[in-house]
Design an enzyme around this catalytic site. Structure first.
Site, PDB file in Angstrom:
ATOM      1  N   PHE A 132      -3.015  11.071   0.704  1.00  0.00           N
ATOM      2  CA  PHE A 132      -3.928  10.521  -0.304  1.00  0.00           C
ATOM      3  C   PHE A 132      -5.279  11.252  -0.201  1.00  0.00           C
ATOM      4  CE2 PHE A 132      -6.681   7.218  -2.055  1.00  0.00           C
ATOM      5  CZ  PHE A 132      -5.938   6.768  -3.135  1.00  0.00           C
ATOM      6  N   ASP A 209      -1.859   5.816   8.416  1.00  0.00           N
ATOM      7  CA  ASP A 209      -2.387   5.120   7.246  1.00  0.00           C
ATOM      8  C   ASP A 209      -1.259   4.265   6.665  1.00  0.00           C
ATOM      9  OD1 ASP A 209      -3.187   4.357   4.655  1.00  0.00           O
ATOM     10  OD2 ASP A 209      -4.536   6.073   4.490  1.00  0.00           O
ATOM     11  N   TYR A 234      -5.422  -4.549  -0.994  1.00  0.00           N
ATOM     12  CA  TYR A 234      -5.343  -4.860  -2.431  1.00  0.00           C
ATOM     13  C   TYR A 234      -4.051  -4.373  -3.064  1.00  0.00           C
ATOM     14  CZ  TYR A 234      -7.416  -0.156  -2.467  1.00  0.00           C
ATOM     15  OH  TYR A 234      -7.680   1.166  -2.218  1.00  0.00           O
ATOM     16  N   LYS A 235      -3.184  -3.717  -2.281  1.00  0.00           N
ATOM     17  CA  LYS A 235      -1.911  -3.238  -2.829  1.00  0.00           C
ATOM     18  C   LYS A 235      -0.862  -4.336  -2.645  1.00  0.00           C
ATOM     19  CE  LYS A 235      -3.419   1.518  -2.527  1.00  0.00           C
ATOM     20  NZ  LYS A 235      -3.554   2.733  -1.733  1.00  0.00           N
ATOM     21  N   ARG A 383       5.031   6.491 -11.635  1.00  0.00           N
ATOM     22  CA  ARG A 383       5.353   5.701 -10.441  1.00  0.00           C
ATOM     23  C   ARG A 383       5.779   4.302 -10.851  1.00  0.00           C
ATOM     24  NH1 ARG A 383       0.900   5.693  -5.740  1.00  0.00           N
ATOM     25  NH2 ARG A 383       0.011   4.378  -7.340  1.00  0.00           N
TER      26      ARG A 383
HETATM   27  C1  LIG Z   1      -4.815   3.327  -1.637  1.00  0.00           C
HETATM   28  C2  LIG Z   1      -4.993   4.265  -0.491  1.00  0.00           C
HETATM   29  C3  LIG Z   1      -6.262   4.486   0.062  1.00  0.00           C
HETATM   30  C4  LIG Z   1      -7.464   3.805  -0.534  1.00  0.00           C
HETATM   31  O1  LIG Z   1      -8.645   3.940   0.175  1.00  0.00           O
HETATM   32  P1  LIG Z   1      -9.897   3.058  -0.304  1.00  0.00           P
HETATM   33  O2  LIG Z   1     -10.932   3.320   0.682  1.00  0.00           O
HETATM   34  O3  LIG Z   1      -9.443   1.643  -0.395  1.00  0.00           O
HETATM   35  O4  LIG Z   1     -10.266   3.534  -1.674  1.00  0.00           O
HETATM   36  C5  LIG Z   1      -6.365   5.332   1.152  1.00  0.00           C
HETATM   37  N1  LIG Z   1      -5.265   5.948   1.672  1.00  0.00           N
HETATM   38  C6  LIG Z   1      -4.025   5.763   1.131  1.00  0.00           C
HETATM   39  C7  LIG Z   1      -2.843   6.450   1.735  1.00  0.00           C
HETATM   40  C8  LIG Z   1      -3.859   4.938   0.025  1.00  0.00           C
HETATM   41  O5  LIG Z   1      -2.665   4.768  -0.507  1.00  0.00           O
END
Ligand SMILES: *Cc1c(COP(=O)(O)O)cnc(C)c1O
Length: 408
Positions: A132, A209, A234-235, A383
Site C-alpha cells: 500500500f 501490516d 475502519y475496514k 475490487r
Molecule cells: C488501508 C491501508 C492503510 C491505511 O493507512 P491510513 O493511515 O489509515 O490511511 C495502510 N496500509 C494498508 C496495507 C492498507 O490497506
C-alpha cells in the site's frame, strides 16, 4: 444460474450460519450492493445508540472525570480486546490510537533504530513494490531520515510476495522487513509464520501490516512470533471513517524499543508533567497524544459481534464468499474478457477478489450510479470486497450480474 444449486444465492444464504449478522448493520434492508467493506465497513446499527449514549452520559455526564474513570486506559483496554479476539495476541501488547500511517512510522523507526544500535551494519529495510502506498512512503521517509537503504521485492500484482523472494532479499544487512499480511490489490495471503521464521533466522525484525486481514482472516501474532504489527479499524472492523488504528509490539521488545513521537500519554508519569521524556513501561510507551475516545465506539461494537461469532466462523464465511465470487467470475465474466487477478486457491487469498478488464474504470463509475459499489484500482482492476459479517450471497450474485451487464 438458478438451475445450479451450488450457485443459487438464496440457498447459500439460507444455510449460512452467519447469515443473521447482516441484519445488525445499517442499510441491510436496502438493495444497494456493497463491495467495498474492505475499504470502509458498514456501520452496525447499535453504534448509533452507543455513540448517542456516550455523548449524553459518558462525555456529557462524566465530563473530565471520564479520563480517570475509563478513558486514560481505554487505548490499552480496547487494544487487549482487539488483540485477543482478532490478533492472537496476549494482553499488554496491543494499543489503539493514531492512524495506521503514524503507527507505521513509530514502529518501523523504533525497530530500525534498535537494530542499528545493536549492529550498525544492519542498514536495510526490506519491503515490496506492491505494498500500500502509505507503507512505501513512510519507509522511504524513514530511510531518508536515518540514512538507511530500502531493498525492494518486486511483487507480482496478481499474487504477492513469496517465501523465496523474501529469502533472496534477506542478508546480514537487513534490519526490518515490512510486509502486508493480505495484499490490498490482489488479496494475496502471505505465509506469515514461515516468513517470520525466515526473517528471524536472518537476525531481522518482522513488521506486519494487517489492514486487509484483521477481522477477515485468522491472525496469530504471538504463535507466529511476529515482532510488530499495525492495522486499521475502519475496514473489516467497521470503526467508521478515520477510526483509530492499532499497533502491536511483542512484549519481549517493549524495554528495548523507543518510538520517535515522545508525547505525554506515553510518559511514565503523564500527570507529573515534569521535565524530560521518560517512556512508560510496557505498551503505553508506544502511545503519543490524547487518544480518540469518541472514535473508538463503533470499533468496540464490532468487537462485541466478533466475540459472539468467533473469528473462525468469520474466516469460513469469508472463504465461502470469495469462492462464490470466483465461481461467478468464471461462469459469467470470463467469456466477457474478465480475468481473475487474485489467487485461485482460497488458502492463499484474503477477503476480497480483484477482477481485471480494460474497461473497468468506466464499469465501476457506471456501477456506482446504480448503487452497486465496488472499487477501482488503477489501471484496470475492480475490487470485490466481501465483508464477511455484512455481505450476503444474494448481494454477491446481484453485484456480479451488474458487472456482467455492463460488459456485454
Ligand atoms: C488501508 C491501508 C492503510 C491505511 O493507512 P491510513 O493511515 O489509515 O490511511 C495502510 N496500509 C494498508 C496495507 C492498507 O490497506
Amino acid at each position: 444460474m438458478a438451475t445450479d444449486p451450488t450457485l443459487d444465492p438464496h440457498a447459500l444464504d439460507a444455510i449460512d450460519p452467519l447469515g443473521w449478522a447482516r441484519a445488525e448493520f445499517v442499510g441491510a434492508a436496502s438493495p444497494l450492493v456493497y463491495f467495498d467493506g474492505n475499504s470502509l465497513g458498514r456501520p452496525l446499527a447499535v453504534s448509533a445508540q452507543k455513540a448517542a449514549r456516550f455523548i449524553t452520559d459518558g462525555w456529557g455526564g462524566r465530563l473530565i472525570r471520564g479520563w480517570d474513570e475509563e478513558w486514560f486506559e481505554q487505548p490499552l483496554v480496547l487494544g487487549d480486546r482487539l488483540g485477543s479476539l482478532t490478533l492472537g495476541a496476549a494482553a499488554g501488547q496491543t494499543a489503539i490510537g493514531d492512524s495506521t500511517t503514524v503507527w507505521l512510522y513509530k514502529l518501523l523507526r523504533a525497530a530500525a533504530d534498535h537494530q542499528q544500535r545493536v549492529d550498525p551494519t544492519r542498514t536495510e529495510i526490506v519491503l515490496d513494490t506492491d505494498n500500500f502506498p502509505t507503507d512505501r512512503y513512510v519507509a522511504e521517509g524513514i530511510a531518508a531520515e536515518r540514512g538507511l537503504t530500502l531493498r525492494w521485492i518486486t511483487a507480482d500484482p496478481a499474487t504477492g510476495v513469496t517465501l523465496d523472494q523474501v529469502a533472496e532479499a534477506l542478508s546480514d544487512r537487513t534490519a526490518v522487513v515490512l510486509l502486508s499480511h493480505v495484499a490490498y490489490r490482489s488479496a494475496w495471503l502471505l505465509d506469515a509464520p514461515a516468513i517470520t521464521d525466515l526473517v528471524h533466522r536472518a537476525g531481522a525484525l518482522m513488521l506486519l501490516d494487517l489492514c486487509h486481514s484483521v477481522g477477515a482472516v485468522d491472525v496469530q501474532l504471538d504463535a507466529w512470533g511476529v515482532d510488530l504489527a499495525v492495522g486499521c479499524s475502519y475496514k473489516y472492523l467497521n470503526g467508521g471513517p478515520g477510526s483509530p488504528a492499532f499497533g502491536y509490539v511483542a512484549a519481549r521488545h517493549h524495554a528495548e524499543l523507543l518510538q520517535p513521537i515522545h508525547g505525554w500519554m506515553g510518559h511514565a508519569e503523564p500527570f507529573t508533567m515534569g521535565a524530560g521524556y521518560r517512556p512508560a513501561d510496557g505498551m503505553r510507551r508506544f502511545l503519543s497524544g490524547t487518544p480518540p475516545i469518541t472514535a473508538m465506539i463503533p470499533l468496540a461494537d464490532t468487537l462485541d459481534l466478533i466475540e459472539k461469532v468467533g473469528i473462525g466462523a468469520i474466516r469460513a464465511k469469508s472463504v465461502a464468499l470469495t469462492e462464490y465470487a470466483v465461481q461467478l467470475a468464471d461462469t459469467t465474466l470470463a467469456d466477457l474478457g474478465v480475468r481473475l487477478a487474485s489467487p485461485r486457491v482460497a488458502g492463499e487469498r484474503g477477503g476480497h477478489v480483484t477482477l481485471t478488464h480494460p474497461r473497468m474504470r468506466q464499469v465501476v463509475a457506471d456501477l456506482w450510479t446504480a448503487d452497486v459499489i465496488p472499487d477501482f484500482r488503477h489501471p484496470d482492476g475492480l475490487r470485490v470486497g466481501l465483508s464477511p459479517l455484512s455481505t450476503s450471497f444474494v448481494e454477491v450474485a446481484t453485484g456480479m450480474q451488474a458487472i456482467a451487464a455492463r460488459l456485454r
